[in-house]
Write a protein that holds these residues in place. Structure first.
Motif, PDB file in Angstrom:
ATOM      1  N   GLU A  91      84.889  59.434  35.352  1.00 57.55           N
ATOM      2  CA  GLU A  91      84.634  58.883  34.018  1.00 57.55           C
ATOM      3  C   GLU A  91      85.344  57.553  33.811  1.00 57.55           C
ATOM      4  O   GLU A  91      84.844  56.655  33.123  1.00 57.55           O
ATOM      5  N   GLN A 303      77.555  62.337  32.892  1.00 58.18           N
ATOM      6  CA  GLN A 303      77.287  61.466  31.752  1.00 58.18           C
ATOM      7  C   GLN A 303      76.861  62.260  30.520  1.00 58.18           C
ATOM      8  O   GLN A 303      77.115  61.842  29.388  1.00 58.18           O
ATOM      9  N   LEU A 312      80.491  57.844  25.800  1.00 55.11           N
ATOM     10  CA  LEU A 312      79.601  57.111  26.695  1.00 55.11           C
ATOM     11  C   LEU A 312      78.934  55.956  25.948  1.00 55.11           C
ATOM     12  O   LEU A 312      78.058  56.165  25.108  1.00 55.11           O
TER      13      LEU A 312
END
Length: 335
Positions: A91, A303, A312
């Motif tokens: 991430e 995601q 995101l």
């Protein structure tokens, strides 16, 4: 003009010195490598095996592992050049890529494919159910980190809304979570091994569930390198991934006690019995990847979790952040 020439010459010298430092070798001719790991955990067993069983050395590498204490610290070390490679959550790479940096690091290998943490409560509970978390508080790490976001994902999977049904404590640094729980903060805490088992053995907390089994498969920990390193030293990147892949194969073929002995030097305060039990647990939950490559489906799920946590900014393509070429080559060469 003279001053400019001198400055240019000085700059060139500095660049050459940095290049030499980056590619320096020890007296045995091994390429020195500084690897910054996000934290020290049995979850990363294949990394320690690659060192202790000589897989890095056989690839011409001498790896020095530095513990960063958080993905932000590991990424900073990588970007600044303090580290040649870093082990952290993917991430972090997505965040940097979404900042529009053309020279963002690339993921060259995946190490784990599940959340490696365990949920601990203050009382033993053999009949634990997530509904028992309603009205309780959980120390979950910091926003934007995989432990935190995975917890949010799991809570919602069980019909609990973070912030309203469950208080999620997110202002405690990752490596201080255990101490905070021990001092009385929170009803529950998520901890990695060997800390989770140590807390349980010492009566400081009780493991109630495995977060990895609850969350399902997701790219959790990956190795990253700067683009310039990959472009200038593709042989180094290839050697690094080959060593990791050989360690992955060894870990899956070895017994739990063998794995424990192979990584004991990295956990001097943890006995072989505990390390063996933890290795058995991670093996049983299929937490370690068998190959270093990352799949499109796994990257999409990652995601999805980030999106659900509100972290995101934009979705990116797998190829923007992940370079599977070194893993694919290692698999082809080694089998």
């Amino acid at each position: 003009m003279l001053i400019m020439k001198r400055l240019t010459a000085l700059l060139l010298c500095l660049i050459m010195l940095l290049a030499l430092a980056a590619c320096s070798k020890d007296e045995n001719g091994l390429r020195k490598v500084t690897l910054n790991e996000v934290t020290r955990s049995v979850f990363y067993a294949p990394l320690y095996v690659a060192c202790s069983k000589g897989f890095f050395a056989e690839e011409g590498l001498e790896v020095d592992i530095v513990t960063g204490g958080g993905s932000d610290a590991s990424m900073t070390a990588l970007l600044s050049g303090e580290a040649d490679a870093a082990l952290m959550g993917p991430e972090t790479g997505i965040y940097v890529t979404n900042q529009g940096k053309a020279d963002h690091p690339m993921i060259i290998a995946q190490l784990t494919k599940r959340d490696g943490s365990f949920l601990l409560g203050r009382e033993a509970d053999d009949s634990f159910d997530f509904s028992k978390l309603k009205g309780k508080s959980i120390i979950a790490g910091r926003p934007g980190g995989m432990p935190y976001m995975t917890l949010l994902y799991v809570l919602r999977q069980h019909g609990l809304e973070p912030g309203s049904d469950v208080e999620v404590i997110s202002n405690i640094q990752f490596n201080l979570m255990g101490g905070a729980f021990e001092s009385g903060t929170g009803d529950y805490v998520t901890l990695f091994e060997p800390t989770a088992s140590a807390f349980a053995a010492q009566g400081k907390g009780h493991i109630v569930t495995n977060m990895g089994l609850e969350s399902g498969e997701v790219p959790y920990t990956t190795f990253m390198m700067r683009k310039d390193t990959i472009e200038n030293e593709p042989g180094f990147a290839a050697a690094f991934v080959r060593a990791i892949y050989r360690a992955q194969k060894w870990v899956w073929a070895a017994g739990d006690e063998e794995v424990a002995y192979a990584m004991q030097s990295y956990f001097p305060d943890t006995d072989i019995a505990t390390l063996s039990a933890v290795a058995k647990s991670y093996r049983a939950t299929d937490s370690w990847t068998k190959v270093p490559t990352m799949t499109e489906d796994a990257f999409t799920r990652l995601q999805d979790i980030l999106d659900g946590a509100g972290e995101l900014a934009a979705r990116i393509e797998l190829s923007e952040l992940v370079d599977n070429s070194f893993g694919e080559a290692a698999i082809s060469e080694i089998g």
